[in-house]
Design a protein around this motif. Structure first.
Motif, mmCIF file in Angstrom:
data_model
loop_
_atom_site.group_PDB
_atom_site.id
_atom_site.type_symbol
_atom_site.label_atom_id
_atom_site.label_comp_id
_atom_site.label_asym_id
_atom_site.label_seq_id
_atom_site.Cartn_x
_atom_site.Cartn_y
_atom_site.Cartn_z
ATOM 1 N N ARG A 56 1.164 -1.004 0.002
ATOM 2 C CA ARG A 56 0.213 0.270 0.036
ATOM 3 C C ARG A 56 0.751 1.197 0.098
ATOM 4 N N VAL A 57 0.359 2.497 -0.806
ATOM 5 C CA VAL A 57 1.042 3.485 -0.953
ATOM 6 C C VAL A 57 0.367 4.694 -0.219
ATOM 7 N N ALA A 58 0.831 5.466 0.525
ATOM 8 C CA ALA A 58 0.289 6.785 0.825
ATOM 9 C C ALA A 58 1.284 7.994 0.862
ATOM 10 N N THR A 59 0.993 9.195 0.346
ATOM 11 C CA THR A 59 1.991 10.227 0.178
ATOM 12 C C THR A 59 1.281 11.489 0.832
ATOM 13 N N GLU A 60 2.109 12.066 1.522
ATOM 14 C CA GLU A 60 1.761 13.518 2.157
ATOM 15 C C GLU A 60 2.947 14.501 2.140
ATOM 16 N N LYS A 61 2.534 15.446 1.608
ATOM 17 C CA LYS A 61 3.568 16.664 1.297
ATOM 18 C C LYS A 61 4.910 15.971 0.525
ATOM 19 N N GLY A 62 4.818 15.261 -0.465
ATOM 20 C CA GLY A 62 5.802 14.363 -0.992
ATOM 21 C C GLY A 62 6.573 13.332 -0.280
ATOM 22 N N ILE A 63 6.353 12.993 0.943
ATOM 23 C CA ILE A 63 6.684 11.706 1.627
ATOM 24 C C ILE A 63 5.962 10.631 1.450
ATOM 25 N N VAL A 64 6.575 9.504 0.811
ATOM 26 C CA VAL A 64 5.767 8.429 0.490
ATOM 27 C C VAL A 64 5.922 7.326 1.469
ATOM 28 N N THR A 65 5.070 6.777 2.122
ATOM 29 C CA THR A 65 4.908 5.626 2.841
ATOM 30 C C THR A 65 4.676 4.523 2.446
ATOM 31 N N LEU A 66 5.285 3.477 2.472
ATOM 32 C CA LEU A 66 5.166 2.125 1.794
ATOM 33 C C LEU A 66 4.632 1.114 3.026
ATOM 34 N N SER A 67 3.673 0.405 3.031
ATOM 35 C CA SER A 67 3.141 -0.302 4.020
ATOM 36 C C SER A 67 2.578 -1.737 3.357
ATOM 37 N N GLY A 68 2.513 -2.835 4.278
ATOM 38 C CA GLY A 68 2.166 -4.195 3.844
ATOM 39 C C GLY A 68 2.916 -5.087 3.939
ATOM 40 N N THR A 69 3.200 -6.259 3.040
ATOM 41 C CA THR A 69 3.950 -7.294 3.284
ATOM 42 C C THR A 69 4.430 -7.908 1.969
ATOM 43 N N VAL A 70 5.895 -8.308 1.897
ATOM 44 C CA VAL A 70 6.667 -8.871 0.844
ATOM 45 C C VAL A 70 7.293 -10.039 1.687
ATOM 46 N N GLN A 71 7.811 -10.715 0.598
ATOM 47 C CA GLN A 71 8.455 -12.121 1.040
ATOM 48 C C GLN A 71 9.843 -12.143 1.164
ATOM 49 N N THR A 72 10.420 -11.374 0.769
ATOM 50 C CA THR A 72 12.285 -11.322 1.207
ATOM 51 C C THR A 72 12.523 -9.737 1.307
ATOM 52 N N GLU A 73 13.702 -9.645 1.983
ATOM 53 C CA GLU A 73 14.281 -8.097 2.110
ATOM 54 C C GLU A 73 14.786 -7.636 0.858
ATOM 55 N N LEU A 74 14.883 -8.671 -0.158
ATOM 56 C CA LEU A 74 15.371 -7.982 -1.496
ATOM 57 C C LEU A 74 14.077 -7.260 -2.022
ATOM 58 N N GLU A 75 12.682 -7.726 -2.084
ATOM 59 C CA GLU A 75 11.485 -7.265 -2.589
ATOM 60 C C GLU A 75 11.444 -6.007 -1.820
ATOM 61 N N LYS A 76 11.617 -6.127 -0.557
ATOM 62 C CA LYS A 76 11.481 -4.664 0.249
ATOM 63 C C LYS A 76 12.532 -3.444 -0.058
ATOM 64 N N GLY A 77 13.467 -3.864 -0.239
ATOM 65 C CA GLY A 77 14.720 -2.795 -1.004
ATOM 66 C C GLY A 77 14.079 -2.441 -2.225
ATOM 67 N N ALA A 78 13.750 -3.364 -3.192
ATOM 68 C CA ALA A 78 13.458 -3.053 -4.485
ATOM 69 C C ALA A 78 12.215 -1.990 -4.496
ATOM 70 N N ALA A 79 11.137 -2.231 -3.767
ATOM 71 C CA ALA A 79 10.004 -1.419 -3.653
ATOM 72 C C ALA A 79 10.448 0.074 -3.192
ATOM 73 N N GLU A 80 11.323 0.149 -2.233
ATOM 74 C CA GLU A 80 11.639 1.472 -1.681
ATOM 75 C C GLU A 80 12.474 1.929 -2.932
ATOM 76 N N ASN A 81 13.344 1.514 -3.604
ATOM 77 C CA ASN A 81 13.907 1.980 -4.678
ATOM 78 C C ASN A 81 13.191 2.519 -5.821
ATOM 79 N N LEU A 82 12.077 1.787 -6.262
ATOM 80 C CA LEU A 82 11.367 2.101 -7.394
ATOM 81 C C LEU A 82 10.368 3.460 -6.832
ATOM 82 N N ALA A 83 10.121 3.461 -5.581
ATOM 83 C CA ALA A 83 9.390 4.532 -4.950
ATOM 84 C C ALA A 83 9.895 5.972 -5.153
ATOM 85 N N SER A 84 11.314 5.561 -4.818
ATOM 86 C CA SER A 84 12.310 6.899 -4.605
ATOM 87 C C SER A 84 12.560 7.668 -6.120
#
Length: 355
Positions: A56-84
């Motif tokens: 789930r993606v939420a944005t407030e004043k340009g600050i993006v918050t990612l919440s929810g569940t992924v399976q690996t740390e690699l997917e967690k880092g990939a999601a943050e990289n795409l959002a940035s």
């Protein structure tokens, strides 16, 4: 001296108007929070692994918050990289949880445990694996009984019990029961006029998307025929852009026309004919008149003060010209359909689904 003073005032006025127009142009170019959210969701859906995760993606004043569940740390880092990488993102707050979907499978029981499942096997195992004295006594009794039966006239030897290994081999050689035959396919027709509600996954923008492009969506409400769910909630859907018109710099208004072209049901994808859905932006001509008129009024007021009434006409002309320049430097309001938007389409022709 007086002419120099008037020229200075006019120069200051024009500089202020141009500065305001540039600031307005810069504000228009900076995406808002909703646009940033849609852009991040589109990037996540484009990834073949991340689009199947609960992010789930939420944005407030340009600050993006990612919440929810992924399976690996690699997917967690990939999601943050795409959002940035999305335009306008100032910071990414990664609150994704890493979960494990691997369930433990119980270990198979050892052969000894399977052999003890019947009373006969239990007695045999107790005689074999008992204490040394018990083993010798059991063997002596069995030998004595066999000799006695052989020494007596007409005596017969009893059949030896079946060894556990042989019983296990017979059980393994027995073929397993055959599964029941699969059910026959059934054809069900969804009548014309049925309303299909979908939720957009991709975002659509009149400024950059063109007719013929297709976008991903999912069915938001199940389709039920005769108390049976024919199309489940969450099934894949495809939406096509059939018309896209962007507002000009001085007149016109933006418009998007969409139609539903595909649905997934029963493990298959079906082509769909549906009515169109239109999204129209605000008219450009009204805003143009307000901008030009406001510039003329401001110019007339300053001209009247500086020229004691005589400079009002000159100030109005200069102000109107500056307002027109600012308006012409910006485009009209564009139409955007962000991700998670619900759209209702009506079937124009019946849809036959194979269950």
């Amino acid at each position: 001296m007086r002419r120099l003073k008037l020229a200075f005032i006019f120069s200051t006025l024009i500089a202020a108007l141009l500065s305001g127009g540039c600031q307005s142009l810069q504000n228009l170019q900076t995406p808002d929070d909703q646009t940033i959210t849609s852009d991040v969701q589109s990037k996540l859906f484009a990834d073949s692994s991340l689009k199947t995760r609960d992010i789930r993606v939420a944005t407030e004043k340009g600050i993006v918050t990612l919440s929810g569940t992924v399976q690996t740390e690699l997917e967690k880092g990939a999601a943050e990289n795409l959002a940035s990488q999305s335009k306008g993102v100032k910071k990414v707050v990664n609150q994704l949880a890493v979960g494990s979907g691997v369930a433990a499978t119980p270990a198979e029981a050892p052969p000894a445990a399977r052999q003890l499942s019947s009373p006969e096997a239990t007695r045999t195992e107790r005689a074999v694996i008992g204490t040394p004295n018990s083993y010798r006594k059991a063997r002596k009794a069995a030998t004595s009984g066999n000799e006695a039966s052989l020494s007596e006239p007409g005596g017969s030897q009893e059949a030896a019990p079946t060894p556990p290994a042989q019983s296990r081999a017979v059980a393994e050689a027995t073929p397993p029961p055959q599964p029941p035959p699969p059910p026959q396919p059934e054809h069900i027709t969804v009548p014309a006029g049925t309303v299909i509600t979908v939720r957009m996954i991709d975002a659509i923008d009149s400024a950059k998307h063109r007719p013929g492009e297709e976008f991903a969506a999912s069915v938001d409400s199940p389709v039920v025929i005769d108390d049976r769910v024919i199309i489940r909630k969450g099934s894949d859907a495809r939406v096509r852009l059939i018309q896209s018109r962007s507002a000009g710099r001085m007149t016109g208004q933006s418009e998007l026309s969409l139609e539903l072209v595909g649905l997934a049901a029963g493990g298959q994808t079906f082509a769909v004919e549906s009515s169109g859905v239109q999204k129209v932006g605000a008219s450009r001509s009204t805003r143009t008149a307000e901008t030009v008129g406001g510039g003329a009024a401001l110019g007339a007021l300053i001209g009247a003060i500086a020229g004691h009434g005589k400079g009002a006409a000159i100030g109005a002309a200069v102000g109107a010209g500056a307002g027109t320049a600012v308006q012409a430097s910006t485009k009209g309001q564009q139409v955007q359909i962000p991700a998670e938007t619900k759209l209702d389409f009506s079937l124009k022709a019946p849809l036959t689904v194979t269950m």
